[in-house]
Each structure stands twice: as structure tokens, then as C-alpha cells.
Design an enzyme around this catalytic site. Sequence first.
Site, PDB file in Angstrom:
ATOM      1  CB  CYS A 187      -2.469  14.840   2.410  1.00 57.14           C
ATOM      2  SG  CYS A 187      -0.728  14.613   2.001  1.00 57.14           S
ATOM      3  CE  LYS A 207      -7.324  10.401   7.687  1.00 55.20           C
ATOM      4  NZ  LYS A 207      -5.983  10.600   7.138  1.00 55.20           N
ATOM      5  NE  ARG A 251       1.239   7.354  12.627  1.00 53.09           N
ATOM      6  CZ  ARG A 251       1.497   8.512  13.203  1.00 53.09           C
ATOM      7  NH1 ARG A 251       2.686   9.051  13.045  1.00 53.09           N
ATOM      8  NH2 ARG A 251       0.588   9.129  13.926  1.00 53.09           N
TER       9      ARG A 251
HETATM   10  C1  FMN Z   1       3.134   6.245   5.192  1.00 52.07           C
HETATM   11  C2  FMN Z   1       1.851   7.036   5.439  1.00 52.07           C
HETATM   12  C3  FMN Z   1       1.082   7.395   4.361  1.00 52.07           C
HETATM   13  C4  FMN Z   1      -0.109   8.100   4.573  1.00 52.07           C
HETATM   14  N1  FMN Z   1      -0.887   8.387   3.484  1.00 52.07           N
HETATM   15  C5  FMN Z   1      -2.113   8.937   3.680  1.00 52.07           C
HETATM   16  C6  FMN Z   1      -3.029   9.096   2.607  1.00 52.07           C
HETATM   17  O1  FMN Z   1      -2.742   8.727   1.448  1.00 52.07           O
HETATM   18  N2  FMN Z   1      -4.232   9.655   2.873  1.00 52.07           N
HETATM   19  C7  FMN Z   1      -4.594  10.046   4.144  1.00 52.07           C
HETATM   20  O2  FMN Z   1      -5.717  10.520   4.337  1.00 52.07           O
HETATM   21  N3  FMN Z   1      -3.754   9.901   5.168  1.00 52.07           N
HETATM   22  C8  FMN Z   1      -2.547   9.346   4.984  1.00 52.07           C
HETATM   23  N4  FMN Z   1      -1.705   9.154   6.043  1.00 52.07           N
HETATM   24  C9  FMN Z   1      -2.132   9.595   7.383  1.00 52.07           C
HETATM   25  C10 FMN Z   1      -2.909   8.507   8.120  1.00 52.07           C
HETATM   26  O3  FMN Z   1      -4.045   8.137   7.386  1.00 52.07           O
HETATM   27  C11 FMN Z   1      -3.370   8.970   9.500  1.00 52.07           C
HETATM   28  O4  FMN Z   1      -4.252  10.056   9.345  1.00 52.07           O
HETATM   29  C12 FMN Z   1      -2.211   9.410  10.390  1.00 52.07           C
HETATM   30  O5  FMN Z   1      -1.107   8.543  10.279  1.00 52.07           O
HETATM   31  C13 FMN Z   1      -2.668   9.469  11.849  1.00 52.07           C
HETATM   32  O6  FMN Z   1      -3.262   8.257  12.242  1.00 52.07           O
HETATM   33  P1  FMN Z   1      -2.428   7.077  12.970  1.00 52.07           P
HETATM   34  O7  FMN Z   1      -1.795   7.688  14.204  1.00 52.07           O
HETATM   35  O8  FMN Z   1      -3.471   6.047  13.314  1.00 52.07           O
HETATM   36  O9  FMN Z   1      -1.407   6.605  12.013  1.00 52.07           O
HETATM   37  C14 FMN Z   1      -0.522   8.469   5.875  1.00 52.07           C
HETATM   38  C15 FMN Z   1       0.286   8.078   6.955  1.00 52.07           C
HETATM   39  C16 FMN Z   1       1.453   7.372   6.752  1.00 52.07           C
HETATM   40  C17 FMN Z   1       2.292   6.957   7.939  1.00 52.07           C
END
Ligand code: FMN
Length: 308
Positions: A82, A121, A215
Site C-alpha cells: 500500500c 503481499k 476490484r
Molecule cells: C478500495 C480499495 C481498497 C484497497 N485496500 C487494500 C488493502 O487494504 N490492502 C491491500 O493489500 N490492497 C488493497 N487494495 C489493492 C487491491 O488489493 C489490489 O492489489 C489492487 O486493486 C489491484 O488488483 P485488482 O486490479 O484486482 O483490483 C485496495 C484496492 C481498492 C480498490
Amino acid sequence: MLDWTDKHCRYFHRILTKQTLLYTEMVTTGAILFGKGDYLAFNAKEHPVSLQLGGSEPKALAQCAKLAQERGYDEINLNVGCPSDRVQNGMFGACLMANAELVAKCVASMQEQIDIPVTVKTRIGIDDQDSYTFLCQFIEKVMPFTKTFIIHARKAWLSGLSPKENREVPPLNYERVYQLKQDYPHLTIAINGGIKTIDEIKQHLHYVDGVMVGREAYQNPMLLTQIDSQIFGLPKPAIDPILAIKGLYPYIEQQLTKGAQLNHIMRHTLGIFNGRKGAKQWRRYLSENAHKQGAGIEVVEQALTFIN
Ligand SMILES: Cc1cc2nc3c(=O)[nH]c(=O)nc-3n(C[C@H](O)[C@H](O)[C@H](O)COP(=O)(O)O)c2cc1C
């Protein structure tokens, strides 16, 4: 995912898929150790569920991991991905990639205290530290203490981009994650970032051990209904979305009696009928009514009448 995968969301997702590992929002060690709320609360039906921790003090992380194991979590995941300012100010999240030794200490300290797995992660890099060599150095420092890494296949810029931009602007580099699995075959490598369909998941699984979907799983929860059969090979038809919503009723009743608000539960279900006739009215009706004082199952029933 912060603000998204809370306990209500996870309960709903578990109705949609039995096999998928679900993750909590990132919870900081500070919140767990010094906060007023119960940040470890989850429902026994959520299993298997991984608690994602945010922190960088080995002792505090170990304390939290121990508490989490006692509460019944199946896994602890450390957030090293993050990039938000708030998280950087706390000296954890993605900025920890620059301090692999500390990450190793954190993971070791947690794993010493617990029997459930600790996983990490992370991203493929941060700022200008984005070479494959940098990523390998990070992995090599940490891998004596965990075998499992979930890699968001884009780097993070620690300044200049918002967290949202950091999920969209740096380009995805899946090849790099595949390379990691090839070079460290004994590790369990899961890939993350921009993955949206069952076919894409299957494609990635030719190269890595697991896929994390963020997402898309939240915004299009119907995806989850296909995972058990299509990915885990269970002989089970995908659950009907109307039945999934009705399956939530006992939980809703129970949560409302505990003081929860209907909209806090139903907001996670808004995307379930996407692409279907009436989906817009379903979303609108819930958005306009589920927050009202005393709103209960009858609001959900009414919203369902728009779906055909
Ligand atoms: C609203 C939101 C909150 C997120 N919070 C976290 C989190 O608390 N911890 C984390 O490791 N990643 C967090 N992420 C990132 C996602 O876990 C992921 O790594 C990122 O969105 C890329 O993957 P995706 O394209 O499948 O969404 C968050 C993403 C979004 C959209």
C-alpha cells in the site's frame, strides 16, 4: 480492501464461493492493540479468511498475529504494497519494500508465535527501485520465513500518485511475476492486478500458483459464483444471484438486531445484477432506501422486484 472487504462483504462473498480465500481489509497493529473497536471480528462462516496486517514493528505484529490465531483466522498476510501517505507515515505498506531486512524480521517474528501461515503481499517495485534484481533481492531476504508471496504486478510510486492512481498508472508487468515463479519454483506465487475474467485467471494459472482478484470481485460479485466450479473443479452449478441475496436474509436479521444498518450490508451487493434487466433500479432503490431508519428485509424484497 480498505472500506470494501469488511465482515459484511466477506459474509456475502462466502455465499458466492466456498473455496476462495477471502482477505480482510488491512488492519493496523495500532488499531488492534490500542483501538477501541474489535478490529478482529469476523463470522465463523467466512472461513477460509486471511487477516491482512499493516505494521512494521516485529513485536507488535507478532502480538497481533497471536491474537488473530486465537480468534481463528486461517492466515496472516503482511501488507507491503500500500503506497498511501498515511501508511507511509506509519512506515509500513509499500515503502517497506526498501527495507527487506525489516520485512524479514516482521515475518519471522510473527511466524515464531503462530502455526497458521504468514504470507506477504507486495509489488514488483517502488519508485526507481523497479528492476527484477531488486525484486529478487527482496524475495530472497524474506523467503527464509515465508513461502507465499502475492505480487501486485505493477510498481508503486511513493510520491506523486494517489493510491487510486497507483492501481492504474504504473503499467502491469505479469511477465515479471511469471519469471519469479520460474526462478523460485519452491515458492508459492500468486499474481494480482487487473484480472477480470475466469479465462484470464485460468491463463495466469499456467504460470503461477494463485490469482488474487480485487476490484472485479467486488464490483462484479457474480465472478465469484464461477470460481468453485471453473477454478477448483467442484461439481457445483453457479449460485443464482437472487438466491444469494435471499441467503443473506438470516444474516441481515441477525446484524440488524445487533444495531447494524441495512445499507452497510447491502452496499456490497449492489453489483450482483450488473448486466441484467432491472439492475439499475435495484441499485437505485437500495441506495435511496437502505440507509433509512428501520430499513429491513422488506427494502431488499422490494428492490428484488425490479429484477427479472
Ligand atoms: C478500495 C480499495 C481498497 C484497497 N485496500 C487494500 C488493502 O487494504 N490492502 C491491500 O493489500 N490492497 C488493497 N487494495 C489493492 C487491491 O488489493 C489490489 O492489489 C489492487 O486493486 C489491484 O488488483 P485488482 O486490479 O484486482 O483490483 C485496495 C484496492 C481498492 C480498490
